[in-house]
Write a protein that holds these residues in place. Structure first.
Motif, PDB file in Angstrom:
ATOM      1  N   CYS A   1       9.682  63.851  -9.385  1.00 29.42           N
ATOM      2  CA  CYS A   1       9.412  65.018  -8.544  1.00 29.42           C
ATOM      3  C   CYS A   1      10.543  66.038  -8.571  1.00 29.42           C
ATOM      4  O   CYS A   1      10.428  67.106  -7.971  1.00 29.42           O
ATOM      5  N   SER A   2      11.644  65.711  -9.228  1.00 32.27           N
ATOM      6  CA  SER A   2      12.755  66.647  -9.352  1.00 32.27           C
ATOM      7  C   SER A   2      13.586  66.238 -10.557  1.00 32.27           C
ATOM      8  O   SER A   2      13.450  65.136 -11.096  1.00 32.27           O
ATOM      9  N   LEU A   3      14.469  67.150 -10.958  1.00 28.71           N
ATOM     10  CA  LEU A   3      15.357  66.849 -12.078  1.00 28.71           C
ATOM     11  C   LEU A   3      16.322  65.718 -11.722  1.00 28.71           C
ATOM     12  O   LEU A   3      16.674  64.890 -12.572  1.00 28.71           O
ATOM     13  N   ASP A   4      16.731  65.665 -10.466  1.00 28.01           N
ATOM     14  CA  ASP A   4      17.611  64.589 -10.031  1.00 28.01           C
ATOM     15  C   ASP A   4      16.922  63.225 -10.148  1.00 28.01           C
ATOM     16  O   ASP A   4      17.559  62.226 -10.523  1.00 28.01           O
ATOM     17  N   ASP A   5      15.622  63.183  -9.816  1.00 30.46           N
ATOM     18  CA  ASP A   5      14.881  61.922  -9.962  1.00 30.46           C
ATOM     19  C   ASP A   5      14.878  61.462 -11.412  1.00 30.46           C
ATOM     20  O   ASP A   5      15.035  60.271 -11.707  1.00 30.46           O
ATOM     21  N   LEU A   6      14.700  62.399 -12.331  1.00 27.77           N
ATOM     22  CA  LEU A   6      14.701  62.063 -13.753  1.00 27.77           C
ATOM     23  C   LEU A   6      16.065  61.537 -14.191  1.00 27.77           C
ATOM     24  O   LEU A   6      16.159  60.534 -14.910  1.00 27.77           O
ATOM     25  N   LYS A   7      17.124  62.195 -13.758  1.00 27.99           N
ATOM     26  CA  LYS A   7      18.467  61.752 -14.143  1.00 27.99           C
ATOM     27  C   LYS A   7      18.762  60.355 -13.618  1.00 27.99           C
ATOM     28  O   LYS A   7      19.332  59.512 -14.325  1.00 27.99           O
ATOM     29  N   VAL A   8      18.373  60.101 -12.374  1.00 29.84           N
ATOM     30  CA  VAL A   8      18.594  58.772 -11.794  1.00 29.84           C
ATOM     31  C   VAL A   8      17.822  57.713 -12.590  1.00 29.84           C
ATOM     32  O   VAL A   8      18.326  56.623 -12.865  1.00 29.84           O
TER      33      VAL A   8
ATOM     34  N   HIS B   1       9.457  70.202 -13.521  1.00 29.24           N
ATOM     35  CA  HIS B   1      10.582  70.411 -12.606  1.00 29.24           C
ATOM     36  C   HIS B   1      11.894  70.601 -13.355  1.00 29.24           C
ATOM     37  O   HIS B   1      12.965  70.454 -12.760  1.00 29.24           O
ATOM     38  N   GLY B   2      11.836  70.937 -14.632  1.00 29.46           N
ATOM     39  CA  GLY B   2      13.059  71.170 -15.390  1.00 29.46           C
ATOM     40  C   GLY B   2      13.229  70.148 -16.506  1.00 29.46           C
ATOM     41  O   GLY B   2      12.453  69.188 -16.637  1.00 29.46           O
ATOM     42  N   THR B   3      14.249  70.334 -17.299  1.00 27.54           N
ATOM     43  CA  THR B   3      14.510  69.453 -18.434  1.00 27.54           C
ATOM     44  C   THR B   3      15.988  69.056 -18.475  1.00 27.54           C
ATOM     45  O   THR B   3      16.843  69.727 -17.887  1.00 27.54           O
ATOM     46  N   VAL B   4      16.259  67.977 -19.187  1.00 30.03           N
ATOM     47  CA  VAL B   4      17.629  67.511 -19.379  1.00 30.03           C
ATOM     48  C   VAL B   4      17.718  66.915 -20.779  1.00 30.03           C
ATOM     49  O   VAL B   4      16.722  66.423 -21.321  1.00 30.03           O
ATOM     50  N   ASP B   5      18.895  66.980 -21.378  1.00 28.64           N
ATOM     51  CA  ASP B   5      19.144  66.391 -22.691  1.00 28.64           C
ATOM     52  C   ASP B   5      19.910  65.086 -22.508  1.00 28.64           C
ATOM     53  O   ASP B   5      20.773  64.972 -21.628  1.00 28.64           O
ATOM     54  N   LEU B   6      19.591  64.124 -23.364  1.00 25.26           N
ATOM     55  CA  LEU B   6      20.249  62.823 -23.308  1.00 25.26           C
ATOM     56  C   LEU B   6      20.941  62.542 -24.641  1.00 25.26           C
ATOM     57  O   LEU B   6      20.298  62.527 -25.693  1.00 25.26           O
ATOM     58  N   PHE B   7      22.248  62.339 -24.606  1.00 23.51           N
ATOM     59  CA  PHE B   7      22.999  61.837 -25.751  1.00 23.51           C
ATOM     60  C   PHE B   7      23.065  60.313 -25.631  1.00 23.51           C
ATOM     61  O   PHE B   7      23.374  59.789 -24.547  1.00 23.51           O
ATOM     62  N   ALA B   8      22.801  59.614 -26.719  1.00 19.07           N
ATOM     63  CA  ALA B   8      22.822  58.154 -26.684  1.00 19.07           C
ATOM     64  C   ALA B   8      23.526  57.623 -27.921  1.00 19.07           C
ATOM     65  O   ALA B   8      23.304  58.116 -29.039  1.00 19.07           O
TER      66      ALA B   8
END
Length: 361
Positions: A313-320, A209-216
């Motif tokens: 199930c979505s990119l928003d779910d992953l971000k949350v 459902h897409g990807t996101v990058d995380l800076f930590a």
């Protein structure tokens, strides 16, 4: 024959010291320790029944070891030779298994299996496996390594490890990295929950459902993490993350940032931002040495506890989920303890280089 149930046990001073040592020493075999305690209890007086009651064992056990001690003294407490099948595997066969495992490979293959080696040596596969275990050999396993070719390897190790073990006064030390392309994955079938005797089960295939990058940024002193989600990890995104760290760090502190050698970390836009914010100092890890960056340990926890078995199930779910994980972590933050000194790390690298630089390599 005298009745050993009533015959007193009289100990010499040497015997008493030896028995006390056997009864209390942790390295003593459990059976020998019990026998020593039985004899010491018998020396205090009482019948076999009374001694058995004090030690909470059977009276026949007391009778056996009392009589053996009275007959043979300390030698009577050791185990007697037991009958069994004579040894069938010779020392030469054991040596052949070890030598073939270490120095040879089977024809057409890269490593031995226990059945192939057993056939060559003329023993059972179980015997081969037993010999491997005795000598700590695991030919089915392999590990990878990479020696950093960085010309400033030693200087960078001392710099980074020095920040961990002896951080500067009035300063905050952050270990920074990016975890790119985190995928929002959902399974094609619902996850079946764990049951008694049955682990959690999930379908093998998944839907992206897409990807996101995380800076930590991990504060090495407190263990707290500053995180920022981004669609990409360009130089301007890294610059913006540095600005976020600047906003969340007390104004009076110097900021030391440990990061890797990604080109985005050395771009002109980042260099210009650093010139405008002189309290920030970047410290680069050696090339191919992500193991020295403590934030990688935090990423491992993130992967194991949040992402590996997560269903998004979505990119928003992953971000949350990522934001929630960071919040929960910070509520119970704990720093990772660095124990190796720079000299210990350098000595180990030198020993490893000696091993792989010989004529056989």
């Amino acid at each position: 024959m005298a009745d050993t149930r009533l015959e007193p046990v009289v100990l010499s001073e040497t015997e008493r010291i030896t028995l006390h040592g056997w009864a209390t020493r942790r390295t003593t075999a459990q059976g020998l320790a019990l026998r020593a305690r039985i004899v010491l209890a018998c020396a205090e007086g009482g019948s076999n029944m009374a001694v058995a009651g004090r030690l909470q064992i059977h009276r026949k056990t007391v009778a056996r070891w009392r009589s053996r001690f009275l007959r043979d003294r300390l030698d009577g407490l050791s185990d007697e030779p037991r009958p069994g099948v004579p040894r069938t595997i010779t020392d030469a066969q054991v040596e052949e298994v070890v030598v073939r495992t270490l120095e040879q490979v089977p024809e057409g293959a890269t490593h031995w299996s226990k059945r192939e080696l057993a056939k060559q040596v003329g023993i059972s596969p179980t015997s081969v496996l037993r010999i491997w275990r005795a000598f700590g050999l695991q030919p089915w396993r392999t590990e990878t390594f990479k020696i950093s070719p960085d010309p400033l390897l030693i200087d960078k190790i001392r710099d980074v490890v020095g920040l961990y073990l002896a951080p500067p006064a009035n300063a905050a030390v952050f270990a920074i990295d990016e975890k790119p392309q985190i995928q929002a994955l959902s399974r094609t079938s619902p996850v079946l929950p764990m049951l008694p005797g049955v682990p959690e089960r999930r379908s093998f295939d998944y839907i992206r459902h897409g990807t996101v990058d995380l800076f930590a940024a991990l504060n090495t002193a407190t263990g707290k993490v500053i995180g920022k989600l981004s669609a990409r990890h360009r130089a301007i995104d890294f610059r913006d993350f540095l600005a976020e760290i600047d906003r969340q760090t007390e104004p009076g502190l110097a900021v030391h940032v440990i990061c890797d050698n990604l080109s985005a970390h050395k771009a002109p836009v980042v260099h210009a931002w650093l010139l405008a914010h002189p309290r920030f100092t970047l410290h680069f890890t050696p090339t191919y040495s992500s193991w020295i960056n403590q934030v990688e340990r935090w990423f491992a926890e993130l992967e194991r506890r949040c992402l590996e078995r997560g269903v998004f199930c979505s990119l928003d779910d992953l971000k949350v989920a990522l934001e929630e994980w960071i919040k929960v972590w910070n509520d119970n933050a704990r720093p990772f303890k660095w124990t190796k000194t720079a000299d210990q790390i350098i000595d180990r690298i030198c020993r490893y280089c000696d091993r792989i630089s010989g004529p056989a390599h």
